[in-house]
Write a protein that holds these residues in place. Structure first.
Motif, mmCIF file in Angstrom:
data_model
loop_
_atom_site.group_PDB
_atom_site.id
_atom_site.type_symbol
_atom_site.label_atom_id
_atom_site.label_comp_id
_atom_site.label_asym_id
_atom_site.label_seq_id
_atom_site.Cartn_x
_atom_site.Cartn_y
_atom_site.Cartn_z
ATOM 1 N N HIS A 106 0.963 -1.096 -0.025
ATOM 2 C CA HIS A 106 -0.064 -0.109 -0.048
ATOM 3 C C HIS A 106 0.933 1.167 0.060
ATOM 4 N N LEU A 107 1.933 1.265 0.530
ATOM 5 C CA LEU A 107 2.797 2.427 0.614
ATOM 6 C C LEU A 107 3.324 2.438 -0.573
ATOM 7 N N ALA A 108 3.851 1.256 -1.197
ATOM 8 C CA ALA A 108 4.404 1.493 -2.786
ATOM 9 C C ALA A 108 3.406 2.273 -3.568
ATOM 10 N N ALA A 109 2.147 1.783 -3.427
ATOM 11 C CA ALA A 109 0.883 2.155 -4.109
ATOM 12 C C ALA A 109 1.035 3.629 -4.329
ATOM 13 N N ARG A 110 1.078 4.336 -2.946
ATOM 14 C CA ARG A 110 1.050 5.734 -2.859
ATOM 15 C C ARG A 110 2.092 6.556 -3.859
ATOM 16 N N HIS A 111 3.249 5.733 -4.053
ATOM 17 C CA HIS A 111 4.334 6.165 -4.827
ATOM 18 C C HIS A 111 4.248 5.654 -6.450
ATOM 19 N N GLY A 112 3.103 5.181 -6.507
ATOM 20 C CA GLY A 112 2.981 4.526 -8.150
ATOM 21 C C GLY A 112 3.689 3.337 -8.239
#
Length: 231
Positions: A106-112
């Protein structure tokens, strides 16, 4: 066009299903118009790491079979994985609770970078024998993707993204997900399991055609053909 995929890091069919989907996408002419979102799903939220326990022993314990039978089952799964170009090393797999890894995604998703992070974590777990419940390991994997390892450590030391993981799992229960991988296309069609690439392509084409129907011809009259022979 939207595709949501519920899966768990410790699920071998989730990695195999990812590869079969990618094979279908390579043949799908509208793949650049598809947005993929990875949703969290824990096969065993109560999973506890037992130091020294192998995945063969864990499987044997859960299936009620011998360790040797567990090893044979994993060998069969490794063969299925090889058919899609994956090299599973079950002798090195570190069985862990995957909640922290889901928060990392989910953290990685925030950074695309969610799709790249999903691939990296699956490879770390199934082929490299990495402990994906270890904060330093996740920071290293994130750094490989261009994420800030300090931010990863700082963020995952809090309860950040825990609510997002639980919400994904709540959604899964609401739509009746009983196993993963589970693919939902445009919130309309669902595909359960690591299906053949041909089926994924069929569903992709169907969803696309429904969203972009060809014009209906209401009348036809004299016209020139493409090659000009009818003019």
């Amino acid at each position: 066009m939207q595709l949501e995929i519920w899966s768990d890091i410790m699920c071998p069919f989730c990695y195999i299903g990812k590869r079969r989907l990618e094979t279908a996408l390579a043949q799908f002419p509208h793949r650049d118009d598809l947005t993929i979102t990875w949703r969290s799903f824990e096969l065993d939220p109560t999973m506890q790491t037992t130091p020294g326990q192998s995945i063969h022993e864990l499987l044997a314990e859960r299936k009620g079979v011998s360790v040797e039978q567990g090893r044979q089952m994993n060998a069969h799964m490794a063969q299925v994985a090889r058919e899609v170009g994956l090299d599973f090393d079950f002798d090195q797999v570190v069985p862990v609770n995957t909640f922290l890894a889901h928060r990392f995604l989910h953290l990685a998703a925030r950074h695309g970078r969610q799709d790249a992070a999903k691939e990296r974590v699956l490879a770390a777990y199934f082929t490299e024998g990495r402990n994906v419940a270890d904060l330093d390991t996740l920071a290293e994997l994130g750094a490989e993707l261009g994420l800030d390892p300090a931010e990863i450590r700082e963020t995952l030391q809090t309860d950040a993204y825990a609510q997002e993981v639980r919400h994904d799992e709540y959604q899964a229960r609401q739509i009746g997900v009983r196993g993963v991988p589970y693919f939902v296309f445009d919130n309309k069609y669902a595909v359960s399991g690591a299906q053949p690439s041909e089926l994924f392509l069929e569903v992709l084409d169907k969803v696309w055609e429904e969203k972009h129907p060809a014009p209906q011809v209401l009348a036809s009259g004299p016209a020139c053909g493409i090659d000009g022979t009818d003019c």
